[in-house]
Write a protein that holds these residues in place. Structure first.
Motif, mmCIF file in Angstrom:
data_model
loop_
_atom_site.group_PDB
_atom_site.id
_atom_site.type_symbol
_atom_site.label_atom_id
_atom_site.label_comp_id
_atom_site.label_asym_id
_atom_site.label_seq_id
_atom_site.Cartn_x
_atom_site.Cartn_y
_atom_site.Cartn_z
ATOM 1 N N ALA A 130 38.470 48.235 18.085
ATOM 2 C CA ALA A 130 38.869 47.236 17.093
ATOM 3 C C ALA A 130 40.360 47.299 16.820
ATOM 4 O O ALA A 130 41.029 46.265 16.680
ATOM 5 C CB ALA A 130 38.086 47.451 15.796
ATOM 6 N N GLU A 131 40.904 48.503 16.762
ATOM 7 C CA GLU A 131 42.342 48.639 16.550
ATOM 8 C C GLU A 131 43.125 48.088 17.739
ATOM 9 O O GLU A 131 44.161 47.407 17.564
ATOM 10 C CB GLU A 131 42.695 50.111 16.321
ATOM 11 N N ALA A 132 42.653 48.333 18.960
ATOM 12 C CA ALA A 132 43.319 47.786 20.147
ATOM 13 C C ALA A 132 43.287 46.264 20.117
ATOM 14 O O ALA A 132 44.267 45.596 20.465
ATOM 15 C CB ALA A 132 42.642 48.309 21.408
ATOM 16 N N LEU A 133 42.170 45.698 19.691
ATOM 17 C CA LEU A 133 42.054 44.245 19.620
ATOM 18 C C LEU A 133 42.981 43.684 18.550
ATOM 19 O O LEU A 133 43.642 42.649 18.763
ATOM 20 C CB LEU A 133 40.603 43.849 19.325
ATOM 21 N N ARG A 134 43.064 44.338 17.396
ATOM 22 C CA ARG A 134 43.969 43.878 16.343
ATOM 23 C C ARG A 134 45.413 43.868 16.821
ATOM 24 O O ARG A 134 46.170 42.922 16.555
ATOM 25 C CB ARG A 134 43.829 44.772 15.100
ATOM 26 N N GLN A 135 45.807 44.908 17.529
ATOM 27 C CA GLN A 135 47.178 44.956 18.039
ATOM 28 C C GLN A 135 47.441 43.812 19.013
ATOM 29 O O GLN A 135 48.506 43.177 18.990
ATOM 30 C CB GLN A 135 47.427 46.304 18.708
ATOM 31 N N GLU A 136 46.460 43.541 19.864
ATOM 32 C CA GLU A 136 46.622 42.450 20.830
ATOM 33 C C GLU A 136 46.753 41.107 20.127
ATOM 34 O O GLU A 136 47.591 40.264 20.492
ATOM 35 C CB GLU A 136 45.444 42.445 21.802
ATOM 36 N N LEU A 137 45.932 40.882 19.109
ATOM 37 C CA LEU A 137 45.978 39.617 18.383
ATOM 38 C C LEU A 137 47.303 39.443 17.659
ATOM 39 O O LEU A 137 47.885 38.348 17.652
ATOM 40 C CB LEU A 137 44.823 39.550 17.373
ATOM 41 N N ARG A 138 47.803 40.504 17.074
ATOM 42 C CA ARG A 138 49.090 40.414 16.372
ATOM 43 C C ARG A 138 50.214 40.099 17.340
ATOM 44 O O ARG A 138 51.106 39.291 17.043
ATOM 45 C CB ARG A 138 49.371 41.721 15.630
ATOM 46 N N ASP A 139 50.178 40.717 18.500
ATOM 47 C CA ASP A 139 51.221 40.436 19.494
ATOM 48 C C ASP A 139 51.162 38.987 19.961
ATOM 49 O O ASP A 139 52.192 38.403 20.326
ATOM 50 C CB ASP A 139 51.078 41.370 20.696
ATOM 51 N N ARG A 140 49.972 38.403 19.961
ATOM 52 C CA ARG A 140 49.826 37.005 20.370
ATOM 53 C C ARG A 140 50.018 36.024 19.216
ATOM 54 O O ARG A 140 49.946 34.813 19.411
ATOM 55 C CB ARG A 140 48.433 36.780 20.979
#
Length: 543
Positions: A130-140
Motif C-alpha cells: 500500500a505504501e508503494a502504491l501511494r508513492q506511485e500515485l503521488r508521483d503521478r
C-alpha cells in the motif's frame, strides 16, 4: 404481430409503469394476450418486472390486511389471499429470472486478474504494498486509492467522475452531501409526495440503494401505527382508520418499488464501472500503477520478493488452475510466506477480518459458570410479521417470572433488542441490587446491546435500532449498565426458557395483529405457563 409492433409494445412497457404492472398481473392470472406475453419475455423487461411486482406484492398484502380488519366475508378474504400468494410467487420467479440473466452476463466484463506474484506480495505484506502504491500515485499526481476504485462501492463514482464532465447538478450534490437522516427523508418524500428525478444519478445511486431499506422500514412503521390505531377502536368505527392503513400500504408499495429500482440502477452502474476498468485508458492506468507499485515493492522488500518469486514458480508447476492464472491461490501462498495456516481461500476482496468461533466441544452453558449466585438469568425472544412493523416479544426468567408485549421494529434484530430491554428493565425493577443476565439467540441483538452497555452510549446500537420506541428503551437500559449483561444462547435446542420466550413472543404478535381473540389468548398464555411449570406468573409489562 409485426416486429415494429412488438418493439413498440416493449417500449411502451419500459416507459409506462402501470401498463407493465397490468400486463404482468394479467399474465400471472392467465388472461393476457399472446403478443403481450411474448413482449414480456424480452430481456430488457426482466428488471422492470421485478420492480412492478415488488409494488404489487405490498398492495396485495395490504388488501388482505384491510379485509381481515374490516371483517369481510370469508369468500372474499380467500380470494384476496389467493391473489396475494400468486403475486408473491410471481415476484420470486421474476427475481430468480433476473438473477439468472445477470449470471449469464459476458465474462469479459469481469476485472482482469493481476499476476500471481503481485497478488501474493500484496496479500503477504499489505502495508508495504500500500505504501508503494501511494508513492506511485503521488508521483503521478493522482489521489490515493484511484487504481483501486472499481473494487469498492464508495470509489466507483470517484473513478467514473473523471470522465463525467465536471460537477453534478446542484440538487445531486445536495443529495450526495446531506447527512443520512436527511437522505432518508428525501427518499420518503420521493415516495409519498413527488418522484425525485435526481436519485438515479451516478453520484447518488449507490447511496439511494444503501438507504432504501431504512426508508422502506419507515413505510412499514406507518403501516404498523395505522394497524394499531385500527385495532384500538371498535369494528363499526374503523372506516377512517382503515383508510389511513390503505394510504400507508400505498406509500410502502412505492417505497418497495423504488428500493428495487435503486438496486437495478446500482447494478447498471457497477457494470459500467467494471467495463470502464477492464478496457481503454483506465484499464491501462490500473495496470501501470500496480506494476510500478510492484517494482517499488521489490526494491523496498527484496528478500520477501525473492521468496514470493520462488514460491509462485514452484506452485505453478503443479497447480491445476495455472492456465487461468491461479485465481484462488494467493491466500494459501501468502500464508506459507507468513508461516501460518490460511485464514480464507476465497478471492472475494482484501483485508477481511477473521471470525472467532468457539471449538465444537465447548459447552456453551459453561459460559454462565462465572455468574454470581445472586444473578437473575432470563431468556428473551421476538417474533415479527411480514405485513407491518408490528413485533411481539416474550421473555422468561429462571425464577419463574415471565412477560410479553408488542412494539414496532424495523426488523428481527430490532425486535430482539426490544425483548432484551423490556425483560431487563422489568427484572431490574423487581430485583433490587441483583445483577441481571439476558440470553438471546440473535447475535445481532446481543452485539448491539453489548456495544451500548460497554460504551455507556445508546447510539452504539443505532445501526440496529431505527425506531423511537427501541431507542428509548435502550436509553433507559444504559442507565443500569453496571447491573446488566447480555449473552448469546443458541436457539431452538430444547432450552425451556428459550422455548417459553419464543412461545410468548409469537402469542404477543398474534394478539397485536388481532389474529387471536382475547379469550383464546388468555388460554394460550395459561398453557405456556403450565408447560414451563411457573408458579410466579408473569410480571406486569407495558405493551
Amino acid at each position: 404481430m409485426t416486429i415494429t409492433e412488438h418493439t413498440e409494445l416493449i417500449r411502451r412497457f419500459s416507459d409506462d409503469f402501470t401498463a407493465l404492472q397490468e400486463a404482468v398481473l394479467a399474465r400471472m392470472n392467465g388472461t393476457c394476450a399472446p403478443e403481450t406475453a411474448a413482449a414480456l419475455e424480452h430481456a430488457s423487461l426482466t428488471g422492470p418486472i421485478t420492480v412492478v411486482l415488488a409494488h404489487a406484492d405490498v398492495l396485495a398484502r395490504g388488501a388482505v390486511r384491510h379485509a381481515e380488519l374490516s371483517a369481510q366475508l370469508p369468500e372474499r378474504l380467500r380470494r384476496l389471499r389467493t391473489h396475494a400468494r400468486g403475486v408473491r410467487r410471481a415476484r420470486s420467479q421474476a427475481e430468480a429470472r433476473y438473477k439468472e440473466q445477470r449470471a449469464r452476463r459476458p465474462a469479459g466484463r469481469s476485472r482482469p486478474v493481476d499476476t500471481l506474484e503481485l497478488r501474493v506480495a500484496r496479500t503477504a505484506s499489505p502495508a508495504a504494498f500500500a505504501e508503494a502504491l501511494r508513492q506511485e500515485l503521488r508521483d503521478r499526481g493522482l489521489p490515493d486509492g484511484t487504481p483501486q476504485a472499481p473494487e469498492s462501492d464508495l470509489a466507483r463514482w470517484a473513478w467514473g467522475r473523471g470522465t463525467a464532465g465536471g460537477e453534478p447538478p446542484a440538487p445531486v450534490r445536495e443529495l450526495r452531501d446531506c447527512d443520512d437522516d436527511a437522505f432518508v427523508r428525501a427518499l420518503l418524500r420521493d415516495a409519498r409526495e413527488e418522484e425525485n428525478p435526481y436519485l438515479p444519478h451516478d453520484a447518488v445511486a449507490e447511496r439511494w440503494s444503501r438507504h432504501a431499506r431504512a426508508a422502506l422500514a419507515w413505510g412499514r412503521y406507518a403501516i404498523g401505527q395505522a394497524e394499531r390505531d385500527a385495532l384500538a377502536c371498535p369494528l363499526p368505527a374503523r372506516r377512517t382508520r382503515l383508510d389511513a392503513l390503505d394510504d400507508a400500504y400505498q406509500d410502502t408499495a412505492v417505497l418497495a418499488a423504488r428500493s428495487r429500482e435503486a438496486l437495478l440502477r446500482v447494478t447498471d452502474l457497477h457494470d459500467r464501472m467494471r467495463a470502464c476498468a477492464t478496457t481503454g485508458p483506465f484499464a491501462d492506468l490500473v495496470a501501470q500503477c500496480r506494476a510500478a507499485a510492484l517494482t517499488r515493492f521489490t526494491d523496498a522488500e527484496p528478500e520477501l520478493w525473492h521468496r514470493v518469486r520462488e514460491l509462485t514458480t514452484r506452485h505453478r508447476a503443479d497447480c491445476s488452475e495455472r492456465a487461468d492464472g491461479c485465481p484462488h491461490c494467493r491466500r494459501p501462498l501468502a500464508a506459507v510466506l507468513a508461516d501460518a495456516p490460511p485464514a480464507d481461500t476465497s478471492e472475494d476482496g482484501d483485508g477481511e477480518h477473521p471470525t472467532a468461533t468457539l471449538p465444537a466441544d465447548v459447552d456453551r452453558y459453561a459460559l454462565l459458570a462465572d455468574l454470581p449466585d445472586t444473578a437473575v438469568v432470563a431468556v428473551a425472544d421476538a417474533a415479527v410479521g411480514d405485513e407491518s412493523a408490528r413485533c411481539g416479544y416474550g421473555w422468561a426468567a429462571e425464577d419463574g417470572t415471565t412477560g410479553h408485549g408488542d412494539s414496532l421494529a424495523s426488523g428481527s434484530g430490532e425486535a430482539e433488542v426490544i425483548g432484551i430491554c423490556v425483560a431487563a428493565l422489568s427484572l431490574l425493577e423487581h430485583h433490587e441490587d441483583a445483577p441481571v443476565v439476558l440470553l438471546c439467540d440473535s447475535t445481532e441483538a446481543v452485539d448491539a446491546v453489548d456495544a451500548a452497555l460497554r460504551s455507556a452510549d445508546p447510539t452504539a446500537a443505532h445501526r440496529t435500532l431505527l425506531f423511537p420506541e427501541s431507542r428509548q428503551l435502550m436509553d433507559d437500559l444504559v442507565r443500569h449498565r453496571h447491573r446488566v449483561q447480555v449473552r448469546w444462547l443458541k436457539g431452538h435446542i430444547g432450552h425451556d426458557l428459550n422455548e417459553t420466550a419464543d412461545a410468548f413472543a409469537r402469542l404477543a404478535l398474534r394478539r397485536a395483529t388481532g389474529r387471536i381473540p382475547p379469550s383464546a389468548a388468555r388460554k394460550e398464555e395459561t398453557r405456556i405457563l403450565r408447560s414451563l411449570g411457573s408458579g410466579a406468573g408473569p410480571l406486569p409489562v407495558a405493551a
